[in-house]
Design an enzyme around this catalytic site. Structure first.
Site, PDB file in Angstrom:
ATOM      1  N   GLU A 197       0.811  -1.215   0.000  1.00 19.93           N
ATOM      2  CA  GLU A 197       0.000   0.000   0.000  1.00 19.93           C
ATOM      3  C   GLU A 197       0.858   1.285   0.000  1.00 19.93           C
ATOM      4  OE1 GLU A 197      -1.896   0.768   3.610  1.00 19.93           O
ATOM      5  OE2 GLU A 197      -2.933   2.490   2.763  1.00 19.93           O
ATOM      6  N   THR A 201       2.081  -8.241  -0.908  1.00 22.26           N
ATOM      7  CA  THR A 201       2.052  -8.207   0.551  1.00 22.26           C
ATOM      8  C   THR A 201       1.585  -9.560   1.075  1.00 22.26           C
ATOM      9  OG1 THR A 201       0.913  -7.406   2.516  1.00 22.26           O
ATOM     10  CG2 THR A 201      -0.219  -7.028   0.456  1.00 22.26           C
ATOM     11  N   ASP A 214       0.043  -9.744   3.685  1.00 24.88           N
ATOM     12  CA  ASP A 214      -1.184  -9.450   4.443  1.00 24.88           C
ATOM     13  C   ASP A 214      -2.453  -9.634   3.596  1.00 24.88           C
ATOM     14  OD1 ASP A 214       0.603  -8.700   6.431  1.00 24.88           O
ATOM     15  OD2 ASP A 214       0.510  -6.579   5.906  1.00 24.88           O
ATOM     16  N   ARG A 263      -1.531 -28.941  26.850  1.00 23.91           N
ATOM     17  CA  ARG A 263      -1.495 -27.486  27.011  1.00 23.91           C
ATOM     18  C   ARG A 263      -2.413 -26.786  26.022  1.00 23.91           C
ATOM     19  NH1 ARG A 263       5.054 -27.258  27.047  1.00 23.91           N
ATOM     20  NH2 ARG A 263       5.354 -27.299  29.306  1.00 23.91           N
ATOM     21  N   ARG A 307       7.576 -14.406   6.394  1.00 25.51           N
ATOM     22  CA  ARG A 307       7.988 -13.692   5.178  1.00 25.51           C
ATOM     23  C   ARG A 307       9.240 -14.275   4.550  1.00 25.51           C
ATOM     24  NH1 ARG A 307       7.606  -7.656   7.031  1.00 25.51           N
ATOM     25  NH2 ARG A 307       9.763  -7.637   6.335  1.00 25.51           N
TER      26      ARG A 307
HETATM   27  O1  F6P Z   1       3.054  -5.837   5.815  1.00 27.84           O
HETATM   28  C1  F6P Z   1       3.798  -7.003   5.997  1.00 27.84           C
HETATM   29  C2  F6P Z   1       4.211  -7.153   7.448  1.00 27.84           C
HETATM   30  O2  F6P Z   1       4.942  -8.362   7.564  1.00 27.84           O
HETATM   31  C3  F6P Z   1       3.077  -7.085   8.446  1.00 27.84           C
HETATM   32  O3  F6P Z   1       2.326  -8.276   8.509  1.00 27.84           O
HETATM   33  C4  F6P Z   1       3.832  -6.742   9.705  1.00 27.84           C
HETATM   34  O4  F6P Z   1       3.024  -6.055  10.647  1.00 27.84           O
HETATM   35  C5  F6P Z   1       4.915  -5.819   9.198  1.00 27.84           C
HETATM   36  O5  F6P Z   1       5.080  -6.087   7.818  1.00 27.84           O
HETATM   37  C6  F6P Z   1       6.235  -5.988   9.900  1.00 27.84           C
HETATM   38  O6  F6P Z   1       7.095  -5.019   9.427  1.00 27.84           O
HETATM   39  P1  F6P Z   1       8.674  -4.993   9.696  1.00 27.84           P
HETATM   40  O7  F6P Z   1       9.309  -5.957   8.734  1.00 27.84           O
HETATM   41  O8  F6P Z   1       9.047  -3.592   9.435  1.00 27.84           O
HETATM   42  O9  F6P Z   1       8.882  -5.422  11.115  1.00 27.84           O
END
Ligand code: F6P
Length: 347
Positions: free
Chosen positions: A104, A126, A128, A163, A280
């Site tokens: 974005e 992304t 997300d 747990r 990621r």
């Molecule tokens: O937008 C992708 C993302 O991995 C989000 O899910 C997460 O909140 C953010 O980026 C984390 O960002 P950074 O890599 O700056 O910690």
């Protein structure tokens, strides 16, 4: 044409597949040449630009991260020089256009540059999956696969010890990763930012799973907050980690906050695992490689047509083009109906 490519914002599995798709199609079909811009818009204003020949993209579709590097820098930040500096660097290298691959924030910068006369097109990425102009973004499928596999693993150890396991996943202000990974792994509760859920309800789900002899698994999205009321009010985030250099909250911490509360309310020993950047990293799934490669190839078509200020997008199973100004106007959040459909299986 001579086309610059940059990756900007948080990285995401599939970025290299976009680069490869664009360079191979551009070279093979149109005879374009390519320039790689280091570290996103930071490299564009700092003139960190190098040749990106076809041989440099060999075998890239399975490689995680981005060979170009990335940053969350904008050319419109104080002292960065804005669109004029971007045009200056482009002119120096004879760069006719820029393909900007990002989320974005990146696409908003691309729109602003387009409005100031820069020849630019966007490619959405992304994990997300929160961009409304495209049905899916590459990176999301990989993040869901990693989260699902992790939850499956956490479940076996939780079962051995009887747990409850709380698993925090990423997603910023939307719950797509949590919803999909929670459904895929058969979680007993999924908590997402879009849907207010009371603590009593969470406790009910945990107790009912335990009563059936299960080790309760609670998947919580990093953007979920207990302080949201039924109208969706409240801050909506737990933000113990401050803000990044752009003033955006660094999310995370809700899993750790919920864990002792659940343990105390239910008497079930409870542990928390925060998956964080594991979601990621590493190789993209086959789905993400295919989508990213198609996006890269389509972006080159768009550049060749000089359709500046647009972004490639997935509509159903076809690749489409949308205006950047429409691409960034609203977040794609999880609709209530999608949550309710999943919630039937909770507890
Ligand atoms: O937008 C992708 C993302 O991995 C989000 O899910 C997460 O909140 C953010 O980026 C984390 O960002 P950074 O890599 O700056 O910690």
């Amino acid at each position: 044409m001579k086309i610059g490519i940059l990756t900007s914002g948080g990285d995401c599995p599939g970025l290299n597949a976009v680069i490869r798709g664009a360079v191979i199609k551009g070279d093979h079909i149109y005879g374009h040449s390519f320039l790689g811009v280091k570290d996103g818009f930071r490299g564009l204003v700092a003139d960190k630009v190098h040749k990106l020949p076809r041989k440099q993209v060999r075998g890239l579709s399975r490689q995680g991260g981005t060979i170009l590097g990335t940053s969350r820098t904008s050319p419109f930040e104080e002292g960065a020089g804005g669109a004029d500096r971007v045009k200056e660097v482009m002119a120096k290298h004879g760069m006719d256009a820029v393909i900007a691959i990002g989320g974005e924030g990146t696409l908003t910068v691309a729109r602003m540059l387009h409005e100031e006369g820069v020849n630019i097109v966007g490619v959405p990425k992304t994990i997300d999956n929160d961009l409304s102009a495209t049905d899916y973004t590459f990176g999301f499928d990989t993040a869901v696969a990693i989260a699902t596999e992790s939850i499956d693993r956490l479940r076996t150890t939780a079962e051995s010890h009887h747990r409850c396991m709380v698993v925090e996943v990423m997603g910023r202000h939307v719950g797509w990763i949590a919803l999909h990974a929670g459904l895929a792994s058969g979680a007993h509760a999924v908590l997402i930012p879009e849907i207010p859920i009371s603590f009593e309800r969470i406790v009910e789900w945990v107790r009912s799973a335990q009563a059936r002899g299960r080790a309760p698994v609670v998947v919580v999205a990093e953007g979920f907050s207990l302080d949201r009321d039924s109208t969706g009010g409240g801050s909506g985030i737990v933000n113990p980690r401050g803000v990044d250099h752009l003033g955006r909250p660094r999310l995370g911490g809700i899993g750790e906050a919920l864990t002792p509360m659940i343990e105390q309310a239910t008497g079930i020993e409870t542990r928390c695992a925060t998956l964080g950047h594991l979601q990621r990293g590493g190789v993209p799934t086959a789905y993400d490689r295919v989508l990213a490669t198609r996006f890269g190839a389509a972006a080159v078509d768009v550049v060749t047509q000089a359709a500046w200020g647009t972004m490639v997008a997935l509509k159903g199973i076809e690749i489409d083009t949308v205006a950047l100004r429409d691409a960034t106007s609203e977040l794609k959040s999880v609709p209530r109906t999608r949550y309710d459909e999943a919630a039937i299986l909770f507890g």
